[in-house]
Design an enzyme around this catalytic site. Structure first.
Site: not given
Length: 329
Positions: A157, A177, A206, A233-235, A259, A264, A296
């Protein structure tokens, strides 16, 4: 149900308390505390039926062991991510783990593009220069996004929302993907090597599993275009930080927006302005003029916080009522 809410910030209590005013949730009794959930603080959950945690907390096996001793039967993750939870250990004790799979994909995608624009056009530097009455343009040159190729790694999404934004900027959009989403007629799926080779902008969306851990490393960085823009911006664990730093030093990247980052957990959501950073990798990242780092905050919009709060309390009610709602892990 008595729920212990770990790592409470003022905005958490504001949004959750507002929703709990509805009599539908009168069976939920939430206690808010500041400490994060870790193996050392898990014992605070003694006498509670459930705990509520976030992605920056440590729900490894030792923490789960203690939660089980405390009688906890439900772990409510107020996040989509759950790589910080030892699901096998929770399953061993019959502890249910629930999360918020989708709260506001647009919130994260819009922040990803904000990082792209800020790192590319150096608006953060321009603001600081202007505050010092320095209105020169030195060090502020960027590149056009129009006509360039955006590579989206992970087209769930959030990835799809980011693809739409990139399309709106007039970019060619390609994606990678394992499970293609064919809802967008303008998104062209390619293999990972092709995406790395052809993309001017690479945005990571992802989840972090064993096969995606350190997906961005020296080998994959070497396959990228020179002057590529990279955004995550994921992990944090998707990127091998040492390899990223090496690539930045060698001039591989025009700009980098982060991010999330590997170190972190000890600093995210905390004010460390009066401390010396103990982690050298973060200090090095912050020293580069073409790197933009945020804490984050991709999820941090009113709409997203409201959705997170709503889904979390609904998860608790589903558990109480013995109903499976699809948010169980």
């Amino acid at each position: 149900m008595k729920i212990l809410f770990f790592g409470t910030k003022n905005y958490d209590e504001e949004f959750f308390s507002k929703i709990l005013q509805d009599k539908t949730y009168e069976d939920l009794d939430i206690t808010y505390i500041e400490p994060n959930l870790t193996p050392e603080t898990a014992s605070l959950a003694w006498g509670y039926d459930a705990v509520c945690a976030f992605v920056n907390m440590d729900l490894s096996a030792p923490a789960i062991d203690m939660l089980n001793k405390c009688g906890v039967k439900l772990i409510l993750m107020r996040s989509a991510g759950y790589n910080n939870v030892d699901l096998d250990q929770a399953k061993k004790y019959g502890i249910t783990v629930m999360h918020v799979p989708g709260y506001s994909p647009e919130a994260v995608a819009e922040h990803a593009m904000a990082l792209v624009l800020t790192a590319n056009r150096h608006t953060h530097k321009a603001y600081i220069k202007g505050r010092e009455n320095d209105f020169s343009l030195s060090g502020l040159m960027g590149v056009n996004l129009y006509g360039k190729t955006a590579g989206i790694i992970g087209t769930g999404k959030i990835g799809i929302a980011m693809a739409r934004i990139c399309r709106g900027f007039g970019m060619r959009v390609i994606g990678y993907d394992l499970y293609p989403n064919n809802t967008l007629d303008f998104l062209e799926y390619v293999d990972l090597d092709t995406l790395l080779k052809e993309s001017d902008l690479i945005s990571l969306h992802c989840p972090m599993f064993e096969n995606t851990y350190h997906l961005i490393n020296t080998e994959t960085i070497n396959k990228m275009k020179d002057g590529v823009i990279l955004v995550n911006t994921s992990r944090g664990g998707l990127i091998k930080t040492e390899d990223l730093i090496k690539g930045i030093r060698e001039g591989k990247f025009f700009a980098v927006g982060l991010d999330v980052y590997e170190e972190e957990n000890g600093s995210v959501y905390e004010d460390l302005s009066e401390r010396i950073l103990g982690h050298s990798t973060m200090a090095r990242l912050l020293s580069f003029p073409n790197v933009m780092v945020t804490s984050h905050q991709g999820f941090f919009t009113k709409e997203a916080l409201n959705a997170i709060s709503q889904t979390t309390v609904d998860n608790a009610m589903a558990f109480i009522n013995g109903v499976k709602n699809g948010n169980e892990l």
